[in-house]
Design a protein around this motif. Structure first.
Motif, PDB file in Angstrom:
ATOM      1  N   ARG A  52     -14.249  15.460  -3.177  1.00 49.50           N
ATOM      2  CA  ARG A  52     -12.974  14.834  -2.828  1.00 49.50           C
ATOM      3  C   ARG A  52     -13.088  13.311  -2.823  1.00 49.50           C
ATOM      4  NH1 ARG A  52     -11.667  17.797   2.737  1.00 49.50           N
ATOM      5  NH2 ARG A  52     -13.913  17.405   2.945  1.00 49.50           N
ATOM      6  N   THR A  53     -12.006  12.691  -3.237  1.00 55.57           N
ATOM      7  CA  THR A  53     -11.962  11.233  -3.284  1.00 55.57           C
ATOM      8  C   THR A  53     -11.866  10.662  -1.870  1.00 55.57           C
ATOM      9  OG1 THR A  53     -10.818  11.352  -5.402  1.00 55.57           O
ATOM     10  CG2 THR A  53     -10.735   9.258  -4.236  1.00 55.57           C
ATOM     11  N   LYS A  54     -12.646   9.606  -1.621  1.00 50.59           N
ATOM     12  CA  LYS A  54     -12.590   8.952  -0.319  1.00 50.59           C
ATOM     13  C   LYS A  54     -11.561   7.832  -0.375  1.00 50.59           C
ATOM     14  CE  LYS A  54     -16.025   8.581   2.340  1.00 50.59           C
ATOM     15  NZ  LYS A  54     -17.243   8.137   3.055  1.00 50.59           N
ATOM     16  N   VAL A  55     -10.654   7.819   0.609  1.00 53.70           N
ATOM     17  CA  VAL A  55      -9.582   6.828   0.666  1.00 53.70           C
ATOM     18  C   VAL A  55      -9.651   6.150   2.028  1.00 53.70           C
ATOM     19  CG1 VAL A  55      -7.106   6.417   0.573  1.00 53.70           C
ATOM     20  CG2 VAL A  55      -8.133   8.159  -0.899  1.00 53.70           C
ATOM     21  N   ARG A  56      -9.718   4.837   1.998  1.00 54.82           N
ATOM     22  CA  ARG A  56      -9.824   4.066   3.241  1.00 54.82           C
ATOM     23  C   ARG A  56      -8.462   3.915   3.887  1.00 54.82           C
ATOM     24  NH1 ARG A  56     -12.103  -2.171   3.783  1.00 54.82           N
ATOM     25  NH2 ARG A  56     -11.640  -2.425   6.026  1.00 54.82           N
ATOM     26  N   LEU A  57      -8.400   4.125   5.190  1.00 53.25           N
ATOM     27  CA  LEU A  57      -7.165   3.988   5.955  1.00 53.25           C
ATOM     28  C   LEU A  57      -6.953   2.542   6.387  1.00 53.25           C
ATOM     29  CD1 LEU A  57      -7.300   7.219   8.117  1.00 53.25           C
ATOM     30  CD2 LEU A  57      -5.717   6.700   6.265  1.00 53.25           C
ATOM     31  N   PRO A  58      -5.723   2.185   6.743  1.00 56.52           N
ATOM     32  CA  PRO A  58      -5.458   0.792   7.133  1.00 56.52           C
ATOM     33  C   PRO A  58      -6.323   0.360   8.309  1.00 56.52           C
ATOM     34  CG  PRO A  58      -3.404   1.977   6.786  1.00 56.52           C
ATOM     35  CD  PRO A  58      -4.493   2.997   6.754  1.00 56.52           C
ATOM     36  N   GLY A  59      -6.705  -0.883   8.283  1.00 59.41           N
ATOM     37  CA  GLY A  59      -7.530  -1.458   9.338  1.00 59.41           C
ATOM     38  C   GLY A  59      -7.661  -2.946   9.116  1.00 59.41           C
ATOM     39  N   ASP A  60      -8.715  -3.540   9.698  1.00 60.36           N
ATOM     40  CA  ASP A  60      -8.951  -4.970   9.538  1.00 60.36           C
ATOM     41  C   ASP A  60      -9.182  -5.288   8.066  1.00 60.36           C
ATOM     42  OD1 ASP A  60      -8.743  -5.161  12.246  1.00 60.36           O
ATOM     43  OD2 ASP A  60     -10.910  -5.124  12.608  1.00 60.36           O
ATOM     44  N   ASN A  61      -8.429  -6.259   7.586  1.00 60.50           N
ATOM     45  CA  ASN A  61      -8.548  -6.723   6.200  1.00 60.50           C
ATOM     46  C   ASN A  61      -8.257  -5.617   5.180  1.00 60.50           C
ATOM     47  OD1 ASN A  61      -9.324  -9.349   7.035  1.00 60.50           O
ATOM     48  ND2 ASN A  61     -11.448  -8.636   7.289  1.00 60.50           N
ATOM     49  N   TRP A  62      -7.482  -4.632   5.557  1.00 63.37           N
ATOM     50  CA  TRP A  62      -7.105  -3.555   4.611  1.00 63.37           C
ATOM     51  C   TRP A  62      -5.685  -3.094   4.956  1.00 63.37           C
ATOM     52  CZ3 TRP A  62      -9.379  -2.344   0.219  1.00 63.37           C
ATOM     53  CH2 TRP A  62      -8.988  -1.177  -0.451  1.00 63.37           C
ATOM     54  N   LEU A  63      -4.714  -3.442   4.115  1.00 62.28           N
ATOM     55  CA  LEU A  63      -3.311  -3.183   4.395  1.00 62.28           C
ATOM     56  C   LEU A  63      -2.924  -1.744   4.070  1.00 62.28           C
ATOM     57  CD1 LEU A  63      -1.778  -6.456   2.902  1.00 62.28           C
ATOM     58  CD2 LEU A  63      -2.474  -6.010   5.266  1.00 62.28           C
ATOM     59  N   MET A  64      -1.814  -1.310   4.653  1.00 66.78           N
ATOM     60  CA  MET A  64      -1.322   0.034   4.366  1.00 66.78           C
ATOM     61  C   MET A  64      -0.923   0.168   2.894  1.00 66.78           C
ATOM     62  SD  MET A  64       1.713   2.274   6.151  1.00 66.78           S
ATOM     63  CE  MET A  64       0.748   2.528   7.632  1.00 66.78           C
ATOM     64  N   SER A  65      -0.416  -0.891   2.289  1.00 69.03           N
ATOM     65  CA  SER A  65      -0.060  -0.823   0.875  1.00 69.03           C
ATOM     66  C   SER A  65      -1.282  -0.525   0.010  1.00 69.03           C
ATOM     67  CB  SER A  65       0.591  -2.135   0.434  1.00 69.03           C
ATOM     68  OG  SER A  65      -0.284  -3.233   0.650  1.00 69.03           O
ATOM     69  N   SER A  66      -2.445  -1.041   0.411  1.00 76.67           N
ATOM     70  CA  SER A  66      -3.678  -0.748  -0.334  1.00 76.67           C
ATOM     71  C   SER A  66      -4.047   0.721  -0.199  1.00 76.67           C
ATOM     72  CB  SER A  66      -4.814  -1.631   0.169  1.00 76.67           C
ATOM     73  OG  SER A  66      -4.496  -3.000   0.025  1.00 76.67           O
ATOM     74  N   THR A  67      -3.888   1.260   1.014  1.00 76.83           N
ATOM     75  CA  THR A  67      -4.138   2.691   1.210  1.00 76.83           C
ATOM     76  C   THR A  67      -3.159   3.530   0.405  1.00 76.83           C
ATOM     77  OG1 THR A  67      -5.003   2.300   3.434  1.00 76.83           O
ATOM     78  CG2 THR A  67      -4.268   4.536   2.927  1.00 76.83           C
ATOM     79  N   ALA A  68      -1.882   3.160   0.405  1.00 75.35           N
ATOM     80  CA  ALA A  68      -0.866   3.914  -0.341  1.00 75.35           C
ATOM     81  C   ALA A  68      -1.154   3.893  -1.837  1.00 75.35           C
ATOM     82  CB  ALA A  68       0.519   3.336  -0.054  1.00 75.35           C
ATOM     83  N   THR A  69      -1.579   2.759  -2.355  1.00 77.69           N
ATOM     84  CA  THR A  69      -1.909   2.670  -3.784  1.00 77.69           C
ATOM     85  C   THR A  69      -3.087   3.563  -4.132  1.00 77.69           C
ATOM     86  OG1 THR A  69      -1.081   0.393  -3.863  1.00 77.69           O
ATOM     87  CG2 THR A  69      -2.558   1.099  -5.624  1.00 77.69           C
ATOM     88  N   ALA A  70      -4.150   3.491  -3.314  1.00 75.55           N
ATOM     89  CA  ALA A  70      -5.328   4.307  -3.585  1.00 75.55           C
ATOM     90  C   ALA A  70      -5.022   5.796  -3.456  1.00 75.55           C
ATOM     91  CB  ALA A  70      -6.456   3.921  -2.625  1.00 75.55           C
TER      92      ALA A  70
END
Length: 651
Positions: free
Chosen positions: A123-141
Motif C-alpha cells: 500500500r502507498t504511504k500518504v503523509r497526513l497534514p502536520g508541521d510544514n505539510w498542508l492538507m492540499s499536499s495530502t489531498a494531491t498525494a
C-alpha cells in the motif's frame, strides 16, 4: 530485583540491547533505509503486556537514555528497568542457542516482525497534514494514489463502487475505506528525532479531503454506469461495444456482470425477442413494437446525441394480473441484471425527492408500478421533457443539477394520464381474456431467475439488431415524433428494420381514450359538428350533452351549467383553436357573447408536420371530476394564451 544505578551497568544493558536488535534487523530494512545493518543506529526493544515497542533513533548513555524512554512510554523507572533487564537476558539466551544449532531441526525462516511487515506492505504511504505539510499536499498525494481504484467523481460527488453500484461516500466511511489502498501516517518530532506513526484519518481531515479540488480533480469522472457491454457511437461515426472497465472518452464505467456473444445472426435475434414476448397478451402489433423499443432504448442510450429526450413507457391493462409488471421486467432485466421496483408517491414533494435521487445516482431506469386512477404529476411531466434536472437537496439550502439519464416506466390498471403525460409517452395495452389471472396457463413461466438466465442471449439479440440496422445504412422509421425526434430516428429505425413494425404509430382508439380523455371527447365533438356552421356556446353545450362529451363539465341533457363549469369548458375549447382534430380543424371566432365555434375540412398538406392526431396539450384534464366541486377547482386553473399553445404544438 537490584536497581540499576550505575552508568556502567546501564551502558552494558544498552549495548546488549543494541547488539541483539541489530541481529534481528531484516536485510530488507537495510535496503529500505540505505544503511548497512551494522551501521544502523537504532535499538528496538519488543516488550509484552502493557509495554510498547520502543524505537530509539540514536544510542545515548546512562540515565539520560533511561529518562527519555520513561518520558516516551510514560512508564515508571522500576517497571522499565525490570523489563529491559528481562529482555536483554532473553536476547543473550537466544544468542547462546543460536551458537549451538540443532542438526536435526530444519532451518526455518524467521517470522516477520512489525517493521518487516511495514516494509513489505504494497500500500502507498500518504503523509497526513502536520508541521510544514498542508492538507492540499495530502489531498494531491491521496488523489494520485487512488485515481485507479474503485473511487470516482459522479455529478460532482465522490462515489465508491459497492455491490456493483456507485454510492456517494460519507466522511466516516471514507476514513477506513482508503486504508484498503493506502497507509496514512503522521510525522512526529521528539528531541530532534523524527518518527513516522501510522494513524487513521481524522473526521475533519476526511471531510476536508473529500471537498478538496486537489483530490477531486485527480479522480475519474463517471457519467454512466453500465451493467453490461453496451454500444456507443464514437466521434468517427462507427458503432462499437464499450470495453469492460472505465472508458475515458465517454466517461462510462462498464461492470463485468455478464458476457454475451457478438455474432448472433439477425434471424436468430428476431426469433429470440419473439420467444421472450411470445406469451404476452398484446392488444395489437404496435404494443409489441413499443415493448421492443423499450428494450432497444435502454440498450442504445449512447447512440443518441447527448441530452436527447426519451419517451415515458406506459403499460395499461383491463385487469390485474395481465402481465404489465412482468413485461417491464422482460425489458429492464437484460440491461440491469436486476428488477428495480417502486411506487408513485402521493404528493408532488415526494415525487420530486424520487426524481432527484434518480438523477443524483444516474439511474438508467425509474419504475413506477401499479398506479391507481389518474396519473397527473407536474414534477414528473417536467422531468420527462428536461434533459438537465435541478432541484433542492433535502435538508440543506443547496441545489443539485445534473443530466437526466433516466427512462421512466409506468404501469397501471384502468389508468388514465394527463394530456402532458400523453404527449411525452408511448403506450402499451394488455388484455386479460380470462376471469381470474391465476387461471392462465403459460408454456414457459417467466420469473426473475429465468430472465437472468436468458440475459446473455437477449443482449446478443439486441446487438444483432443494432448491427443489422447499421448494415442497412441506418434507415429512419416511417414515422417520427416531435417530442423526442432523435430518439425516434434511432430506436424507431432499429425496431422497424428488425421487422417489428413502427413503435410510433398512432395508438388504437382504446389506448387513446386511456391516454387522453380530453382528446377523445374533442374528437367526438368535432366529428359531430356540421362543417362550416357557426355554433354558439349554448349549442356546443347541447351537442356535448347529447353525445356524452365532457360529462364532468356539462352533465346530462337538460342540466344547467354552473358558472365555474362554463368558464372551464370555454377555456378548454380555446385550447383547441385552429388545431387539427382528426381530419378537421377547429376554429374559434369572435369574443364574449359574439364568440362562435365552427369546424372546417383540413387541407391535404395539414398532416405533413403532425406526427399524431391526438392533440391534447397544455395542463391537466378539465373534466376529470364528476361534480361541482371538481368543476370549481378546474375553473381556477390558469392557462396560457391559446395562440402561444398553437405555435408550440406546430413546432
Amino acid at each position: 530485583m537490584k536497581a540499576i544505578s550505575t552508568n556502567t551497568r546501564m551502558e552494558e544493558m544498552q549495548l546488549a540491547a543494541v547488539s541483539a536488535a541489530k541481529e534481528r534487523l531484516p536485510k530488507s530494512l537495510a535496503s529500505y533505509t540505505g544503511l548497512d545493518a551494522k551501521e544502523q543506529p537504532a535499538a528496538i526493544l519488543e516488550m509484552t503486556g502493557d509495554l510498547v515497542t520502543i524505537t530509539l533513533a540514536d544510542a545515548v548513555e546512562g540515565e539520560t537514555w533511561l529518562l527519555r524512554v520513561v518520558e516516551t512510554t510514560k512508564l515508571d523507572k522500576r517497571t522499565l528497568r525490570k523489563a529491559v533487564k528481562e529482555r536483554v537476558e532473553g536476547y543473550r539466551a537466544d544468542a547462546a542457542k543460536a551458537q549451538k544449532p540443532n542438526p536435526k531441526r530444519r532451518s526455518q525462516r524467521p517470522p516477520a516482525d512489525a517493521m518487516q511487515t511495514a516494509v513489505n506492505d504494497p500500500r502507498t504511504k500518504v503523509r497526513l497534514p502536520g508541521d510544514n505539510w498542508l492538507m492540499s499536499s495530502t489531498a494531491t498525494a491521496l488523489g494520485q494514489a487512488l485515481c485507479e481504484q474503485g473511487i470516482f467523481l459522479r455529478n460532482g460527488e465522490v462515489c465508491i463502487l459497492t455491490d456493483s453500484e456507485l454510492h456517494p461516500v460519507d466522511p466516516q466511511t471514507f476514513r477506513t475505506w482508503i486504508e484498503n489502498h493506502c497507509i496514512m501516517y503522521r510525522q512526529k518530532t521528539h528531541n530532534e528525532s523524527v518518527y513516522e506513526v501510522n494513524v487513521t484519518l481524522r473526521d475533519d481531515e476526511s471531510r476536508g479531503i473529500l471537498a478538496s479540488p486537489q483530490f477531486t480533480s485527480a479522480l475519474r469522472v463517471v457519467r454512466r454506469v453500465n451493467h453490461a457491454r453496451l454500444p456507443i457511437l464514437r466521434n468517427g461515426g462507427q458503432i462499437e461495444l464499450l470495453p469492460v472497465g472505465y472508458d475515458a472518452p465517454s466517461q462510462t464505467l462498464t461492470l463485468p456482470g455478464v458476457e454475451y456473444a457478438d455474432d448472433m445472426p439477425h434471424a436468430e435475434a428476431v426469433e429470440t425477442i419473439n420467444d421472450l414476448l411470445g406469451e404476452v397478451s398484446f392488444t395489437d402489433a404496435r404494443g409489441k413494437a413499443v415493448s421492443v423499443a423499450g428494450m432497444v432504448s435502454l440498450y442504445v442510450n449512447q447512440l443518441s446525441p447527448e441530452r436527447a429526450l426519451r419517451p415515458c413507457f406506459v403499460f395499461v391493462a383491463n385487469a390485474e394480473g395481465a402481465g404489465k409488471t412482468l413485461l417491464v421486467l422482460c425489458i429492464v432485466t437484460p440491461m440491469l441484471g436486476a428488477a428495480p421496483t417502486g411506487c408513485k408517491a402521493d404528493e408532488d414533494a415526494e415525487v420530486r425527492k424520487l426524481l432527484l435521487t434518480a438523477v443524483r445516482e444516474a439511474r438508467p431506469v425509474l419504475f413506477i408500478d401499479n398506479v391507481k386512477g389518474r396519473l397527473s404529476s407536474e414534477p414528473l411531466e417536467a422531468f420527462l421533457s428536461a434533459p438537465v434536472w435541478s432541484d433542492r437537496i433535502l435538508g440543506v439550502s443547496e441545489s443539485f443539477t445534473a443530466d437526466n439519464l433516466t427512462t421512466v416506466f409506468v404501469t397501471g390498471n384502468g389508468m388514465t394520464v394527463s394530456p402532458d403525460m400523453r404527449r411525452r409517452s408511448l403506450f402499451v395495452e394488455l388484455h386479460l381474456d380470462v376471469e381470474r389471472a391465476e387461471d392462465r396457463h403459460f408454456k414457459r413461466p417467466l420469473d426473475l431467475p429465468t430472465l437472468l438466465a436468458m440475459r446473455p442471449k437477449v443482449l446478443s439479440a439486441l446487438w444483432s439488431m443494432v448491427r443489422h440496422w447499421d448494415a442497412q445504412g441506418r434507415p429512419s422509421p416511417t414515422r417520427s415524433h416531435s417530442a423526442f425526434p432523435s430518439w425516434a430516428k434511432i430506436v424507431g429505425g432499429i425496431v422497424e428494420a428488425a421487422g417489428f413494425g413502427c413503435p410510433l404509430e398512432t395508438p388504437c382508439n382504446d389506448v387513446a381514450v386511456v391516454a387522453d380523455v380530453d382528446g377523445d371527447d374533442m374528437r367526438r365533438l368535432v366529428a359531430t359538428l356540421e362543417r362550416d356552421r357557426r355554433y354558439t356556446f349554448s349549442e356546443i353545450v347541447e351537442v356535448c350533452q347529447a353525445n356524452g362529451c365532457f360529462e364532468g363539465l356539462v352533465g346530462a341533457t337538460g342540466d344547467d351549467l354552473k358558472h365555474s363549469c362554463r368558464i372551464a369548458l370555454s377555456r378548454l375549447l380555446l385550447r383547441y383553436e385552429r388545431r387539427l382534430v382528426g381530419e378537421r380543424r377547429f376554429q374559434v371566432e369572435g369574443k364574449g357573447h359574439a364568440r362562435r365555434y365552427r369546424v372546417e375540412q383540413a387541407t391535404s398538406d395539414a398532416h405533413s408536420h403532425t406526427p399524431q392526431t391526438v392533440p391534447a396539450d397544455k395542463g391537466n384534464s378539465l373534466h376529470a371530476g364528476d361534480g361541482p366541486k371538481e368543476c370549481a377547482e378546474f375553473a381556477s386553473v390558469q392557462h396560457t394564451a391559446p395562440e402561444k399553445e398553437v405555435e408550440i404544438e406546430l413546432l
